[in-house]
Design a protein around this motif. Structure first.
Motif, short mmCIF file in Angstrom:
data_model
loop_
_atom_site.label_atom_id
_atom_site.label_comp_id
_atom_site.label_asym_id
_atom_site.label_seq_id
_atom_site.Cartn_x
_atom_site.Cartn_y
_atom_site.Cartn_z
N ARG A 131 0.82 -1.22 0.00
CA ARG A 131 0.00 0.00 0.00
C ARG A 131 0.85 1.26 0.00
NH1 ARG A 131 -3.24 -3.20 3.73
NH2 ARG A 131 -2.58 -1.89 5.48
N SER A 135 -4.82 -4.62 0.02
CA SER A 135 -5.87 -3.96 0.81
C SER A 135 -6.82 -4.93 1.46
CB SER A 135 -6.65 -3.00 -0.09
OG SER A 135 -5.78 -2.01 -0.58
N VAL A 156 -7.22 -1.73 7.02
CA VAL A 156 -7.67 -0.84 5.96
C VAL A 156 -9.02 -0.26 6.37
CG1 VAL A 156 -8.29 -0.68 3.53
CG2 VAL A 156 -6.43 -2.17 4.23
N TRP A 182 -9.46 4.52 3.10
CA TRP A 182 -8.57 3.86 2.14
C TRP A 182 -9.38 3.24 1.00
CZ3 TRP A 182 -3.82 3.78 0.47
CH2 TRP A 182 -3.43 2.75 -0.39
N ALA A 196 -3.31 8.54 -1.58
CA ALA A 196 -3.10 7.15 -1.18
C ALA A 196 -1.75 6.98 -0.47
CB ALA A 196 -3.17 6.22 -2.40
N PHE A 228 -2.06 8.36 3.11
CA PHE A 228 -2.80 7.41 3.96
C PHE A 228 -1.93 6.20 4.31
CE2 PHE A 228 -7.51 8.42 2.77
CZ PHE A 228 -7.35 9.71 3.25
N ALA A 229 -1.29 5.64 3.30
CA ALA A 229 -0.50 4.43 3.50
C ALA A 229 0.73 4.71 4.36
CB ALA A 229 -0.09 3.84 2.15
#
Length: 163
Positions: free
Chosen positions: A24, A83, A88, A92, A150, A153-154
């Motif tokens: 991710r 994911s 998650v 996400w 993304a 977030f990851a």
């Protein structure tokens, strides 16, 4: 059960969770680099190279972007696989859904239109330039923004697992 066998039983779970979190983080970074390198650097510069004609540039572009699209689909599938593991959240999944929509729009709607436009230019029925190009650039821009989200977030999730 002994301490050693308990640790051994947890190792596959920890390994798969780390793989998922790593995927991710690294997959969006690779995808982002692919878009920036190909769409925003290689494609425009290609036509400035000495000896590159419009038909030659379009032929190269067609091959490169078809290959890039296959790689993007593979990267999206890797993100999906990464994911499925725990950790998650809904945000996400929302980002992943938006990535999927942009990829689908680019693959199913825009690329066929660009391909028809390229055919017309190669056949001498058009001088080039079209709304399809602007649509492609727009979706690439939206993909870049979504991939950055993304990554944020990851990376937050990855950092929280490391601490």
């Amino acid at each position: 059960m002994s301490q050693q066998s308990s640790t051994a039983a947890q190792t596959p779970h920890k390994t798969s969770a780390r793989w998922a979190v790593s995927a991710r983080v690294f997959v969006p970074a690779i995808w982002l680099g692919l878009i920036l390198g190909i769409s925003f650097i290689e494609a425009p510069l290609k036509f400035q190279a000495p000896g590159i004609t419009i038909p030659l540039g379009l032929g190269i572009g067609r091959l490169v972007f078809a290959a890039m699209n296959m790689v993007e689909i593979l990267l999206f599938l890797l993100l999906l696989a990464g994911s499925i593991k725990q950790g998650v959240d809904r945000a996400w999944w929302s980002v992943l859904g938006v990535l999927g929509v942009w990829l689908l729009v680019k693959t199913v709607a825009i690329r066929p239109g660009l391909s028809q436009r390229t055919d017309a230019v190669l056949a001498g029925n058009s001088e080039g330039g079209s709304l399809w190009h602007y649509a492609y650039i727009g979706v690439e821009g939206l993909l870049v923004i979504t991939l950055i989200v993304a990554l944020v977030f990851a990376a937050r999730r990855w950092i929280s697992l490391k601490v």
